[in-house]
Design a protein around this motif. Structure first.
Motif, PDB file in Angstrom:
ATOM      1  N   PRO A 389       0.822  -1.221   0.000  1.00  0.00           N
ATOM      2  CA  PRO A 389       0.000   0.000   0.000  1.00  0.00           C
ATOM      3  C   PRO A 389       0.852   1.265   0.000  1.00  0.00           C
ATOM      4  CG  PRO A 389      -0.882  -1.600   1.544  1.00  0.00           C
ATOM      5  CD  PRO A 389       0.442  -2.143   1.088  1.00  0.00           C
ATOM      6  N   GLY A 390       0.525   2.162  -0.912  1.00  0.00           N
ATOM      7  CA  GLY A 390       1.263   3.413  -1.025  1.00  0.00           C
ATOM      8  C   GLY A 390       2.314   3.405  -2.109  1.00  0.00           C
ATOM      9  N   SER A 391       2.632   2.222  -2.649  1.00  0.00           N
ATOM     10  CA  SER A 391       3.640   2.155  -3.713  1.00  0.00           C
ATOM     11  C   SER A 391       2.966   2.185  -5.074  1.00  0.00           C
ATOM     12  CB  SER A 391       4.495   0.892  -3.588  1.00  0.00           C
ATOM     13  OG  SER A 391       3.854  -0.213  -4.201  1.00  0.00           O
ATOM     14  N   LEU A 392       3.758   2.514  -6.100  1.00  0.00           N
ATOM     15  CA  LEU A 392       3.265   2.512  -7.474  1.00  0.00           C
ATOM     16  C   LEU A 392       3.376   1.134  -8.109  1.00  0.00           C
ATOM     17  CD1 LEU A 392       4.925   5.842  -8.697  1.00  0.00           C
ATOM     18  CD2 LEU A 392       2.620   5.520  -7.780  1.00  0.00           C
ATOM     19  N   GLY A 393       3.878   0.170  -7.359  1.00  0.00           N
ATOM     20  CA  GLY A 393       4.091  -1.165  -7.901  1.00  0.00           C
ATOM     21  C   GLY A 393       5.452  -1.286  -8.557  1.00  0.00           C
ATOM     22  N   LYS A 394       5.580  -2.265  -9.439  1.00  0.00           N
ATOM     23  CA  LYS A 394       6.833  -2.514 -10.141  1.00  0.00           C
ATOM     24  C   LYS A 394       6.725  -2.122 -11.612  1.00  0.00           C
ATOM     25  CE  LYS A 394       8.302  -6.482  -7.322  1.00  0.00           C
ATOM     26  NZ  LYS A 394       8.761  -7.906  -7.382  1.00  0.00           N
ATOM     27  N   ALA A 395       7.877  -2.052 -12.254  1.00  0.00           N
ATOM     28  CA  ALA A 395       7.901  -1.728 -13.677  1.00  0.00           C
ATOM     29  C   ALA A 395       7.093  -2.747 -14.461  1.00  0.00           C
ATOM     30  CB  ALA A 395       9.344  -1.693 -14.176  1.00  0.00           C
ATOM     31  N   LEU A 396       6.273  -2.258 -15.362  1.00  0.00           N
ATOM     32  CA  LEU A 396       5.443  -3.121 -16.203  1.00  0.00           C
ATOM     33  C   LEU A 396       6.263  -3.557 -17.414  1.00  0.00           C
ATOM     34  CD1 LEU A 396       2.357  -3.933 -16.085  1.00  0.00           C
ATOM     35  CD2 LEU A 396       2.006  -2.184 -17.818  1.00  0.00           C
ATOM     36  N   PRO A 397       6.328  -4.845 -17.714  1.00  0.00           N
ATOM     37  CA  PRO A 397       7.081  -5.283 -18.895  1.00  0.00           C
ATOM     38  C   PRO A 397       6.573  -4.588 -20.147  1.00  0.00           C
ATOM     39  CG  PRO A 397       6.411  -7.169 -17.543  1.00  0.00           C
ATOM     40  CD  PRO A 397       5.715  -5.971 -16.993  1.00  0.00           C
TER      41      PRO A 397
END
Length: 580
Positions: A389-397
């Motif tokens: 929660p609060g993160s933008l997640g990881k790089a999308l392939p």
């Protein structure tokens, strides 16, 4: 009743409707030629095709699958309003009507391939129809929000050199007031009932137009869309997106972040003037064969959102963080929301506290994503991935997203820097082509081997990206760098705070200090301001690093926002520094 279809399609037309056949699960659909082919291109497993047109290469293919009975029976487009009127189009109906609209643009308006058309429309079915009609003709579509003023419209007409403008009868007077200064404008189309001197009526023209139209052959990198996007200084820039950048570039976001399949019904509340409308209401759902759901909704009303989610079989929902906050305050647990299974958000970061409240009220997580008008989705909390929660997640392939310093060097985990996308040795095709007529601004987005987003963030050891703030939002107080979002996240955890915006404010000793503009919840509206200020300051000191607490607090009735719901910190900051 499909009153829209009934009035536009001659009674002699009988559209073939074939029943949906049985499937061996959805695997066959999800690995269909349409989706798998373009996902392979997006991941560089196949070369970008020389020619690509979303209307012919994607929409018409779904139309054929629909006719063959190899697609679930959901419509391609489903529009409703507060009077519960509905418009439903299959992919075949969308194709039929968009070919008629394409002929209107070419014949009645005299537009040619490469010409630019500004469309300033609310969430009406014609906006979607014109999107596709422009693709079919090679005309460049330039969306604008219906909140534009006459001055805004004039700037866009002059800067884009648009030859046609399409708007509603409400905004027509504003357009007419600037026509004398719009030397490139050749035709004006109105969407609505009745006639207006000097204007062509879209509905009347489509009703009599031919449905025979051959889609032009567009190169993958030919311009398709122009979005006006505001920077920190100067006039709005014109972001050019090609036929492939959104048309193919959003397939990964549609599959991995939005989790869309042909059986899904996607509702994205974005205003038509925002690029997120292209992401979540045109390209990502339709490339996945999903149904695009639209509620006309001129004004945001939490009760209308809640009732719509409970009345219609919407499976996927996307709205702005501000809207999620308002919905949580409205308490969705009072409604029976049965079909919803996936929620997403973008535009500005979501506070963990709000995400937890949404989950407790609906039982559904919010998957935050990150991108810009200049990009597609580049980071996301993807389906099946652990959500922090609060993160933008990881790089999308296939993106290589890094945090870099002022010289373009990649920073180690935990260090703050610029959020950037690697463009060397290969520039992702799904980045914008350029800022039109502004080579200096275009060049300024490159730092070493990277495209820089203008946002600052941190990447943790697991590759999750954490937003800190816009470059110009960062507060430098007595040598401490403070991101507004982290202070806002601390404030929102206090029950008195409904919304907040944090900006820098001048200070004779520290240069600048943190100031918080706070909208109170109803329960705290009558509390003593001085005591509440001290309570909130102590609260922030406990939740985050003490030096980040707001030394100044101002209680306000509302916060300035963009049409897409983003808080305009720049407006508040300019007030503080006397730059209005």
């Amino acid at each position: 009743m499909r009153m829209f279809i009934k009035s536009w399609i001659p009674q002699c037309l009988q559209i073939l409707r074939l029943p949906c056949r049985s499937f061996h699960g959805y695997h066959r659909l999800l690995t269909s030629q349409i989706i798998s082919h373009y996902e392979a291109i997006h991941q560089y497993k196949k070369e970008l095709p020389k020619y690509f047109n979303f209307a012919s290469d994607v929409l018409d293919e779904w139309s054929q699958l629909e006719k063959d009975g190899r697609k679930p029976a959901n419509p391609a487009f489903w529009w409703v309003n507060e009077e519960r009127e509905e418009v439903k189009w299959s992919f075949e109906e969308l194709g039929f009507l968009s070919r008629k609209a394409a002929n209107v643009l070419s014949e009645a308006c005299g537009l040619q391939r490469g010409d630019r058309v500004i469309a300033v429309l609310p969430r009406v079915p014609e906006w979607w129809l014109l999107n596709v009609a422009c693709m079919r003709t090679g005309i460049i579509f330039v969306p604008g929000t219906s909140q534009l003023t006459a001055k805004d419209i004039l700037y866009r007409l002059q800067a884009s050199k648009a030859k046609c403008i399409i708007t509603s009868d409400t905004l027509a007077p504003a357009v007419e007031s600037v026509v004398p200064d719009s030397q490139f404008l050749k035709s004006k189309l109105i969407v609505g009932k009745g006639s207006r001197d000097g204007w062509l009526n879209l509905k009347e023209l489509v009703a009599v137009a031919s449905a025979e139209h051959k889609c032009v052959q567009t190169r993958s990198q030919d311009p398709m869309l122009i979005y006006f996007t505001s920077g920190t200084t100067g006039f709005p820039k014109m972001v050019v997106q090609s036929h492939s950048s959104y048309g193919i570039g959003l397939v990964s976001g549609g599959r991995r972040w939005m989790n869309l399949t042909p059986s899904d019904i996607m509702w994205n509340t974005s205003d038509t003037g925002w690029a997120k409308a292209a992401w979540g209401s045109v390209f990502a759902p339709w490339i996945c064969g999903s149904c695009v759901f639209v509620h006309h909704m001129p004004q945001f009303k939490p009760e209308v959102i809640a009732e719509t989610l409970s009345r219609y079989p919407i499976t996927t929902f996307c709205t702005a963080p501000t809207a999620y906050r308002m919905l949580v305050q409205h308490d969705l647990s009072r409604y029976k929301i049965m079909s919803l299974k996936h929620c997403i958000s973008a535009g500005e970061p979501l506070n963990p506290e709000m995400m937890a409240k949404w989950k407790s009220q609906t039982g559904v997580d919010i998957h935050e994503g990150y991108g810009q008008t200049e990009t597609v989705t580049i980071c996301a909390n993807m389906k099946g991935m652990k959500i922090k929660p609060g993160s933008l997640g990881k790089a999308l392939p296939p993106f290589d997203v890094q945090i870099i310093d002022d010289h373009g060097a990649v920073l180690p985990a935990g260090e703050e820097g610029s959020i950037a996308v690697r463009i060397q040795p290969t520039r992702p095709f799904c980045l914008f082509s350029e800022y039109l007529d502004n080579p200096e601004k275009t060049a300024a987005t490159v730092r070493g081997n990277f495209y820089v987003t203008g946002d600052r963030g941190i990447m943790d050891e697991e590759g999750y990206v954490w937003f800190v703030g816009r470059d110009d939002d960062i507060i430098n107080s007595a040598g401490y760098r403070i991101g507004p979002f982290e202070v806002e996240s601390a404030l929102i955890q206090h029950p008195a705070v409904a919304e907040s915006a944090v900006v820098s404010s001048p200070d004779p000793d520290r240069g600048e200090v943190v100031k918080a503009f706070i909208v109170l919840t109803p329960a705290f509206a009558s509390h003593d301001p001085e005591k509440l200020t001290q309570e909130l300051q102590q609260h922030v000191k406990k939740v985050t690093a003490p030096y980040k607490y707001p030394r100044k607090v101002e209680f306000v009735q509302d916060l300035p926002k963009t049409v897409s719901g983003k808080i305009q910190r720049k407006v508040l900051r300019n007030r503080e520094w006397g730059r209005e």
